[in-house]
Structures are given as structure tokens and as C-alpha cells.
Design a protein around this motif. Structure first.
Motif, PDB file in Angstrom:
ATOM      1  N   ASP A  82       0.831  -1.206   0.000  1.00 28.72           N
ATOM      2  CA  ASP A  82       0.000   0.000   0.000  1.00 28.72           C
ATOM      3  C   ASP A  82       0.864   1.254   0.000  1.00 28.72           C
ATOM      4  O   ASP A  82       0.575   2.217  -0.723  1.00 28.72           O
ATOM      5  CB  ASP A  82      -0.934   0.006   1.213  1.00 28.72           C
ATOM      6  CG  ASP A  82      -2.015  -1.062   1.126  1.00 28.72           C
ATOM      7  OD1 ASP A  82      -2.268  -1.563   0.001  1.00 28.72           O
ATOM      8  OD2 ASP A  82      -2.602  -1.402   2.182  1.00 28.72           O
ATOM      9  N   ILE A  83       1.922   1.232   0.803  1.00 29.84           N
ATOM     10  CA  ILE A  83       2.824   2.393   0.842  1.00 29.84           C
ATOM     11  C   ILE A  83       3.482   2.595  -0.522  1.00 29.84           C
ATOM     12  O   ILE A  83       3.568   3.730  -1.021  1.00 29.84           O
ATOM     13  CB  ILE A  83       3.886   2.200   1.949  1.00 29.84           C
ATOM     14  CG1 ILE A  83       3.226   2.294   3.321  1.00 29.84           C
ATOM     15  CG2 ILE A  83       5.011   3.223   1.820  1.00 29.84           C
ATOM     16  CD1 ILE A  83       4.132   1.899   4.479  1.00 29.84           C
ATOM     17  N   SER A  88       4.039   5.552  -5.544  1.00 29.39           N
ATOM     18  CA  SER A  88       3.985   5.545  -7.010  1.00 29.39           C
ATOM     19  C   SER A  88       2.967   6.568  -7.513  1.00 29.39           C
ATOM     20  O   SER A  88       3.243   7.318  -8.456  1.00 29.39           O
ATOM     21  CB  SER A  88       3.627   4.143  -7.502  1.00 29.39           C
ATOM     22  OG  SER A  88       3.460   4.137  -8.893  1.00 29.39           O
ATOM     23  N   ARG A  89       1.806   6.591  -6.866  1.00 29.63           N
ATOM     24  CA  ARG A  89       0.759   7.548  -7.273  1.00 29.63           C
ATOM     25  C   ARG A  89       1.242   8.975  -7.073  1.00 29.63           C
ATOM     26  O   ARG A  89       1.084   9.831  -7.956  1.00 29.63           O
ATOM     27  CB  ARG A  89      -0.508   7.285  -6.449  1.00 29.63           C
ATOM     28  CG  ARG A  89      -1.695   8.112  -6.880  1.00 29.63           C
ATOM     29  CD  ARG A  89      -2.951   7.830  -6.054  1.00 29.63           C
ATOM     30  NE  ARG A  89      -3.239   6.401  -5.982  1.00 29.63           N
ATOM     31  CZ  ARG A  89      -3.374   5.714  -4.844  1.00 29.63           C
ATOM     32  NH1 ARG A  89      -3.242   6.308  -3.679  1.00 29.63           N
ATOM     33  NH2 ARG A  89      -3.664   4.427  -4.858  1.00 29.63           N
ATOM     34  N   ASN A  90       1.858   9.256  -5.915  1.00 30.39           N
ATOM     35  CA  ASN A  90       2.369  10.601  -5.636  1.00 30.39           C
ATOM     36  C   ASN A  90       3.474  10.991  -6.607  1.00 30.39           C
ATOM     37  O   ASN A  90       3.560  12.152  -7.026  1.00 30.39           O
ATOM     38  CB  ASN A  90       2.861  10.693  -4.193  1.00 30.39           C
ATOM     39  CG  ASN A  90       1.726  10.635  -3.196  1.00 30.39           C
ATOM     40  OD1 ASN A  90       0.578  10.910  -3.526  1.00 30.39           O
ATOM     41  ND2 ASN A  90       2.037  10.261  -1.963  1.00 30.39           N
ATOM     42  N   LEU A  91       4.313  10.025  -6.963  1.00 34.23           N
ATOM     43  CA  LEU A  91       5.383  10.307  -7.918  1.00 34.23           C
ATOM     44  C   LEU A  91       4.809  10.646  -9.285  1.00 34.23           C
ATOM     45  O   LEU A  91       5.281  11.574  -9.959  1.00 34.23           O
ATOM     46  CB  LEU A  91       6.328   9.111  -8.007  1.00 34.23           C
ATOM     47  CG  LEU A  91       7.580   9.296  -8.866  1.00 34.23           C
ATOM     48  CD1 LEU A  91       8.434  10.445  -8.343  1.00 34.23           C
ATOM     49  CD2 LEU A  91       8.383   8.020  -8.903  1.00 34.23           C
ATOM     50  N   LYS A  92       3.774   9.922  -9.700  1.00 32.07           N
ATOM     51  CA  LYS A  92       3.120  10.235 -10.986  1.00 32.07           C
ATOM     52  C   LYS A  92       2.514  11.633 -10.950  1.00 32.07           C
ATOM     53  O   LYS A  92       2.645  12.397 -11.916  1.00 32.07           O
ATOM     54  CB  LYS A  92       2.044   9.200 -11.302  1.00 32.07           C
ATOM     55  CG  LYS A  92       2.583   7.874 -11.748  1.00 32.07           C
ATOM     56  CD  LYS A  92       1.461   6.887 -12.026  1.00 32.07           C
ATOM     57  CE  LYS A  92       2.026   5.513 -12.385  1.00 32.07           C
ATOM     58  NZ  LYS A  92       0.959   4.518 -12.564  1.00 32.07           N
TER      59      LYS A  92
END
Length: 142
Positions: A82-83, A88-92
């Protein structure tokens, strides 16, 4: 004891002299009573059953411990997953915002280059005006 020659009747054979204190008789080497053997066997089987039960219980407890450790490890890996997904989402998102800002950053770089060129022009103009002033003062003195 020495063997008697064949053909000699048993009554004529000579018996060696024995020391009764050194020889054990059949009555002294008795087998334990049947009840004692049965009780000893029951006791042995009872103790063996207790031992094996303990061994199996210990093994069962070891497997339960391993199962609990595996469950905890699985939960930790799910948390880490989950982390990693959030990272990954924040990096995108961050890369997308950077891509949106890139034209403005390019404009800032162009403006910075223009300011540097303007500054050089200002230095040249200052130097030229100082030369002109020096020439004017020189002409004025004549």
C-alpha cells in the motif's frame, strides 16, 4: 565341564567338584513375576506416550508460531505494498505537475538569459557613457 566319552553310561561319568558359593543356582536367577512385567510395560508405555505427546505438542506449537509469523509477515508486506502504491501515485502526480510547470520553467530560463544579456549591455553602455563623459570634459577644458 569336559565331555564324557561316548558309550560311557551317565552313571559312570565323573562329576567335577563344584564350589557352590561361586556358582549361581537356577532359583537365584528368577524372572520377575508376570504381574511385575505387565506393570513395568504399562508404566513404560505410559511414559512413552507422555514423551511422544510432549514432542508432538512442541512440534505443533512450533508450526503455530510459524503460522503466526507468516500471517504477520503477510500483513507487513500488504502494508508495504500500500505504501509503495501511494508513493507511485504521488510520484506520478509530481511528474505530471512538473510537466505542467516545464513551459514556465523554460520561460524563466529565457528571461534569465535575457537579463544576463541586458546586464552585459548595461555594463557596456556604462563604460561607453564614461568614455563619452571623459571626452566631453576633455573638450570642455580646451
Amino acid at each position: 565341564a569336559a565331555a564324557a566319552p561316548e558309550g560311557v553310561p551317565a552313571s559312570q561319568r565323573e562329576e567335577p567338584v563344584r564350589d557352590d558359593a561361586a556358582v549361581e543356582t537356577a532359583e537365584e536367577a528368577k524372572e520377575p513375576a508376570e504381574a511385575d512385567i505387565t506393570e513395568l510395560c504399562r508404566d513404560m508405555f505410559s511414559k512413552m506416550a507422555t514423551y511422544l505427546t510432549g514432542e508432538l505438542t512442541a512440534t505443533s506449537e512450533d508450526y503455530k508460531l510459524l503460522e503466526n509469523m507468516n500471517k504477520l509477515t503477510s500483513l507487513k508486506y500488504l502494508e508495504m505494498k500500500d505504501i509503495a502504491i501511494n508513493i507511485s501515485r504521488n510520484l506520478k502526480d509530481l511528474n505530471q505537475k512538473y510537466a505542467e510547470l516545464q513551459p514556465y520553467l523554460d520561460q524563466i530560463n529565457v528571461i534569465e538569459e535575457q537579463v544576463a544579456a541586458l546586464e552585459q549591455a548595461a555594463y557596456k553602455l556604462d563604460a561607453y557613457s564614461k568614455k563619452l563623459e571623459a571626452k566631453y570634459k576633455k573638450l570642455e577644458k580646451r
